[in-house]
Design an enzyme around this catalytic site. Structure first.
Site, PDB file in Angstrom:
ATOM      1  N   ARG B 138      -8.489  -1.207  40.823  1.00  0.00           N
ATOM      2  CA  ARG B 138      -9.601  -1.124  39.858  1.00  0.00           C
ATOM      3  C   ARG B 138     -10.735  -0.204  40.336  1.00  0.00           C
ATOM      4  NH1 ARG B 138      -8.963  -6.860  39.745  1.00  0.00           N
ATOM      5  NH2 ARG B 138      -7.516  -7.482  38.120  1.00  0.00           N
ATOM      6  N   LYS B 160     -14.135  12.991  33.612  1.00  0.00           N
ATOM      7  CA  LYS B 160     -12.924  12.804  32.824  1.00  0.00           C
ATOM      8  C   LYS B 160     -11.714  12.882  33.722  1.00  0.00           C
ATOM      9  CE  LYS B 160     -13.900  14.430  28.163  1.00  0.00           C
ATOM     10  NZ  LYS B 160     -13.339  15.343  27.141  1.00  0.00           N
ATOM     11  N   GLU B 202     -13.282  29.037  30.499  1.00  0.00           N
ATOM     12  CA  GLU B 202     -14.214  27.902  30.403  1.00  0.00           C
ATOM     13  C   GLU B 202     -15.646  28.355  30.668  1.00  0.00           C
ATOM     14  OE1 GLU B 202     -13.693  24.783  29.415  1.00  0.00           O
ATOM     15  OE2 GLU B 202     -11.511  24.588  29.482  1.00  0.00           O
ATOM     16  N   LYS B 244     -22.786  21.919  31.751  1.00  0.00           N
ATOM     17  CA  LYS B 244     -21.924  20.773  31.480  1.00  0.00           C
ATOM     18  C   LYS B 244     -22.650  19.475  31.825  1.00  0.00           C
ATOM     19  CE  LYS B 244     -17.312  18.951  31.747  1.00  0.00           C
ATOM     20  NZ  LYS B 244     -15.915  19.122  32.145  1.00  0.00           N
ATOM     21  N   GLU B 254     -18.830  10.597  25.407  1.00  0.00           N
ATOM     22  CA  GLU B 254     -18.299  11.496  24.394  1.00  0.00           C
ATOM     23  C   GLU B 254     -18.401  10.931  22.981  1.00  0.00           C
ATOM     24  OE1 GLU B 254     -14.354  12.853  25.231  1.00  0.00           O
ATOM     25  OE2 GLU B 254     -14.805  14.793  24.397  1.00  0.00           O
ATOM     26  N   ARG B 258     -21.200  15.517  23.461  1.00  0.00           N
ATOM     27  CA  ARG B 258     -20.261  15.979  24.469  1.00  0.00           C
ATOM     28  C   ARG B 258     -19.050  16.691  23.895  1.00  0.00           C
ATOM     29  NH1 ARG B 258     -18.269  12.802  29.825  1.00  0.00           N
ATOM     30  NH2 ARG B 258     -16.578  14.190  30.344  1.00  0.00           N
ATOM     31  N   ASN B 262     -15.578  20.836  23.930  1.00  0.00           N
ATOM     32  CA  ASN B 262     -14.193  21.105  23.537  1.00  0.00           C
ATOM     33  C   ASN B 262     -14.073  22.312  22.614  1.00  0.00           C
ATOM     34  OD1 ASN B 262     -12.734  19.158  24.985  1.00  0.00           O
ATOM     35  ND2 ASN B 262     -13.429  17.570  23.567  1.00  0.00           N
ATOM     36  N   HIS B 265     -10.786  23.969  22.210  1.00  0.00           N
ATOM     37  CA  HIS B 265      -9.764  23.088  22.778  1.00  0.00           C
ATOM     38  C   HIS B 265      -8.818  22.491  21.738  1.00  0.00           C
ATOM     39  CE1 HIS B 265     -12.148  23.566  26.345  1.00  0.00           C
ATOM     40  NE2 HIS B 265     -11.423  22.720  27.038  1.00  0.00           N
ATOM     41  N   HIS B 269      -5.223  23.116  22.707  1.00  0.00           N
ATOM     42  CA  HIS B 269      -4.282  22.049  23.048  1.00  0.00           C
ATOM     43  C   HIS B 269      -3.021  22.141  22.201  1.00  0.00           C
ATOM     44  CE1 HIS B 269      -7.231  18.956  25.053  1.00  0.00           C
ATOM     45  NE2 HIS B 269      -6.929  19.975  25.838  1.00  0.00           N
ATOM     46  N   HIS B 282      -3.970  26.184  30.685  1.00  0.00           N
ATOM     47  CA  HIS B 282      -4.987  25.524  29.878  1.00  0.00           C
ATOM     48  C   HIS B 282      -6.082  26.515  29.461  1.00  0.00           C
ATOM     49  CE1 HIS B 282      -7.808  22.489  28.464  1.00  0.00           C
ATOM     50  NE2 HIS B 282      -8.722  22.976  29.292  1.00  0.00           N
TER      51      HIS B 282
END
Lengths: 381, 381
Positions: B138, B160, B202, B244, B254, B258, B262, B265, B269, B282
Site C-alpha cells: 500500500r 501519475k 511534450e 506542469k 485531474e 489538469r 493532454n 493526447h 493515444h 508516445h
C-alpha cells in the site's frame, strides 16, 4: 496521539429511520457509515451519491442470489446502466485474476472515470473492489455494502484495500476511501454462525487495545450478539467503527498508532497463510492470534496471566478457536517475517501494555516459540 | 484556478553545483526536481532520502548497461542491499507481467515497507515503478531518475503512475508522488535522436496551452535543443516542469484544469493504440495529435488557420511526424471513446482557445473526421 477516544454516544447520531450514522472525517475524504435494519430497501440510503452513467456492483456467488437483484433495483433510478460482476466466493479468489475481471468488465463496457463501484459482500469483496476503484483510471468512487459482520466492523473504516499475492496476504493494495458505507444489519440474518463468530473476533479486539469498558460490555452481551439481537449488534458495530475511526484518524498511513489495530494479526496471518487461504477464516486466525499475542504480552511482563485467561474465555465463548495448528517454528517465523509491520527484518508484535492500551514490540525468537508452543494442539514435533 | 503562472525564474534556485531545483509542493507531499549536468556522480544528489535497509532499482535492458552500475555505486553507502530488476525495453512491456516481476522480487527478498524504489529509465520505467511503489504494501517511497527528455519533462511532475491494459493505455494506475526526481541532462547524450524529438513534443506542448512566450522561446532555440545544448535543455526542462507543476498544483486529481496537459493526447493515444504499442513513440503520437488538435481548434473557430501552420512547422522542425497514419474513422472514434477524459460516452478534446490558454470541448463526429482526413497520409479509404 493526544486526542482521547470519544465515548460511544458523542460521535453518532440516530436518524429518523432508526439507523445510526458514524461520520468518518479524514480531511477532504469525509463519508458516512450507515448502520441499522431496513437500510437496503430505504431509498434514502442510496441517494446523494456521486452521479454517473454507469454503476458496477461487484459481488460473489454466495451473496449474489441473496442481495444482487435487490441492490440493482435500488440503484436503477440513479444510473443509466447498473452492471454486475459475480466472482467466486472465498479468500483464495482475492487475487489479480479476479481484479482483472473487474477491470476488464469496466473497460469492455461504457464505464468512464465517474463510474461508481459498489462492493456487495464481505471483506474479500470490499478489499478487492476498493482496490479496483483505487486503480481503475487512477481512481473512481466506490460504495461499501458489507454483508458480513467482519466487513461491517473491519473493512468499513480505514481505507485499506488490497489483493493477496502468492507470497503473502494483502501485499498489493492502496489506501483508498469509500464515499459511503451501508451496513444493513439484516444481512447478518443470512450469515453462517461461523462467519458471525469470525466478525466477533474483530469486535472483541477493540476492547483490549482501546476501550476496557467495551470489553466488559462484550462479555456481558455476548449471548445477545450470538443470538443476532439487532440492538446489541448495532452497538457493537457502531462502537467498533468509532474506535477504529479514532485510531485511523490519528494515523491514516499506518506509521505508528494504527498498527495496534493489528492485535492478533501477526500470528493470525501466519496461520491463514501457513494453512493456505480459505482453511481458517480471517477472524478465526485473528482470534487465535489474540490468544498468542495476549500470551506474549504476559510473558513480556506487561500483563498478568489472568489477562490471557480472560481473553481466551471470551474468544472461546464467541465460538472461535483458541488453539493454534501445529507448524514448525521456522515456518511460523518465516511467515511472520513478511508482515508489513516489520522493519529491517525484525518481527514486530502488537502487545497489550495495559487494559485498553496497546503497543508494538519485538521479541526474541525463543520466546515467540514458547508462546506458540503453549497454545498449540498436541501432536508430533 | 486563479493563481497566475509564475515566470521562469521565480520558483527555481540555482545550486552551488550549477544544478537547478524546481520545488514541487503539493500539500504534504513536497519534493524537489534536480535538473543539471553531473548530478549522477555528485554524492549530494542521493543524500537526505528516506532511510531503509533495501533499495530496488527498476530499469530496462537499454539503460542498464549505461547507468545501472553507476547508480548502484552511488546508492551503496545508503543501504544494506541495493538490488535491481532489469525489464525488457519498450511500451509493450508496461504491463501487469512486468509489474508482477517487480512486486515478486520485492516479496521474495528482504524488502519491507520502507524499501525505496528507484525508477531508472524513461517514462515506461517511471510509470511502472511509480505504480509498483504505490501498491506494494500500500505504498513505499520512490525516486525518479529519468533518462529520457520525455520522462524528464513529463513524468517528473504530477504523480501519475500506471500500466497499460490490452484495452487501453494507462487504464490501471494511481496518483502517487516521488520523494525526489533526478534529471541529469548528461543522460540525454546517449539518447537516440528520435527519442530526443519525442521529448521535444511534450516541451512544445507547454507553449500553446499555458505560455505563449515559451512557445516563442522554443522556436528561437530549437536548433540548440536539437544539438543537445545543456543550457538550452536545462531551461526547457525547468520551464516545462514549472508549467506542469503550476497546472497540477491547482488540480491534482485531474478534475478539470489538469486535463489541458493532454493537449494532443486524445488523437495521439488513438494512433499509439491503433498501430499497437511501440510502433510510434508516445511523443510522436502527441506531436501528430497536436497538429490534429490545433486543426480542431481552428475548425471550431477558436484559432486562426495560421496557428495550425505555426504548430505544424515547429513540430516538423523538431523532427516529429505531422501526418497521421490511415485508420478507418470508426476505429479512430472507438479508440478515442475509451479516453479517461470522456464522460457519458462523449469524446472530449483539449483545444487551444487563445495562445497560452487551453480548454476542453466536445465535437461532432463528422467534424472530427474532417480534421483527421485533412492531416492523414494519402491512401485507400
Amino acid at each position: 496521539m493526544t486526542a482521547p477516544l470519544p465515548d460511544s454516544t458523542s460521535s453518532a447520531a440516530a436518524s429518523a429511520a432508526g439507523a445510526t450514522t458514524v461520520a468518518i472525517d479524514l480531511g477532504d475524504r469525509r463519508y458516512d457509515i450507515l448502520i441499522g435494519s431496513g437500510l437496503f430497501d430505504d431509498a434514502s440510503t442510496w441517494s446523494g451519491l456521486p452521479r454517473a452513467a454507469v454503476a458496477l456492483i461487484v459481488t460473489n456467488d454466495t451473496v449474489a442470489p441473496l442481495y444482487l437483484e435487490r441492490l440493482k433495483r435500488q440503484l436503477a433510478p440513479h444510473y443509466k446502466q447498473v452492471e454486475s460482476v459475480v466472482l467466486p466466493d472465498g479468500e483464495q479468489h482475492k487475487n489479480w485474476a479476479s481484479l482483472d475481471r473487474v477491470i476488464d468488465h469496466l473497460l469492455a463496457g461504457a464505464a468512464d472515470r465517474k463510474t461508481v463501484l459498489y462492493a456487495l459482500g464481505g471483506g474479500v469483496i470490499g478489499d478487492l473492489t476498493g482496490f479496483a476503484a483505487a486503480i481503475y483510471m487512477r481512481g473512481v468512487p466506490f460504495v461499501q455494502v458489507p454483508t458480513t459482520l467482519l466487513a461491517q466492523v473491519d473493512s468499513s473504516v480505514g481505507g485499506k484495500t488490497a489483493i493477496n499475492h502468492p507470497r503473502g496476504k494483502n501485499m498489493v493494495g492502496a489506501f483508498y476511501q469509500p464515499v459511503r458505507v451501508v451496513a444493513d444489519l439484516d444481512t447478518l440474518d443470512t450469515l453462517p454462525d461461523r462467519e458471525l463468530s469470525a466478525g466477533l473476533a474483530e469486535i472483541i479486539k477493540y476492547g483490549p487495545i482501546a476501550d476496557e469498558a467495551f470489553l466488559a460490555w462484550i462479555e456481558a452481551n455476548l449471548d445477545a450478539l450470538l443470538a443476532r439481537d439487532k440492538s446489541a449488534l448495532a452497538h457493537a458495530v457502531k462502537r467498533s467503527c468509532e474506535i477504529k475511526a479514532w485510531v485511523v484518524g490519528q494515523d491514516e498511513r499506518e506509521s505508528g498508532l494504527r498498527a495496534i489495530l493489528n492485535f492478533g494479526h501477526t500470528f493470525g496471518h501466519a496461520i491463514e497463510t501457513g494453512l493456505g487461504y480459505g482453511e481458517w477464516l480471517h477472524g478465526e486466525g485473528v482470534a487465535c492470534g489474540m490468544v498468542l499475542a495476549s500470551e506474549l504480552s504476559a510473558r513480556l511482563g506487561l500483563m498478568p496471566p489472568a489477562f490471557v485467561d480472560r481473553m481466551t474465555r471470551v474468544i472461546e465463548r464467541a465460538g472461535l478457536p483458541v488453539v493454534a495448528p501445529r507448524m514448525p517454528i521456522e515456518r511460523w517465523l518465516d511467515l511472520m517475517r513478511v508482515d508489513k509491520k516489520n522493519e529491517g527484518g525484525e518481527i514486530r508484535f502488537v502487545v497489550i501494555e495495559s487494559l485498553g492500551k496497546a503497543g508494538l514490540r519485538g521479541a526474541p525468537d525463543a520466546l515467540v516459540a514458547e508462546v506458540i508452543e503453549a497454545h498449540t494442539e498436541p501432536g508430533q514435533r
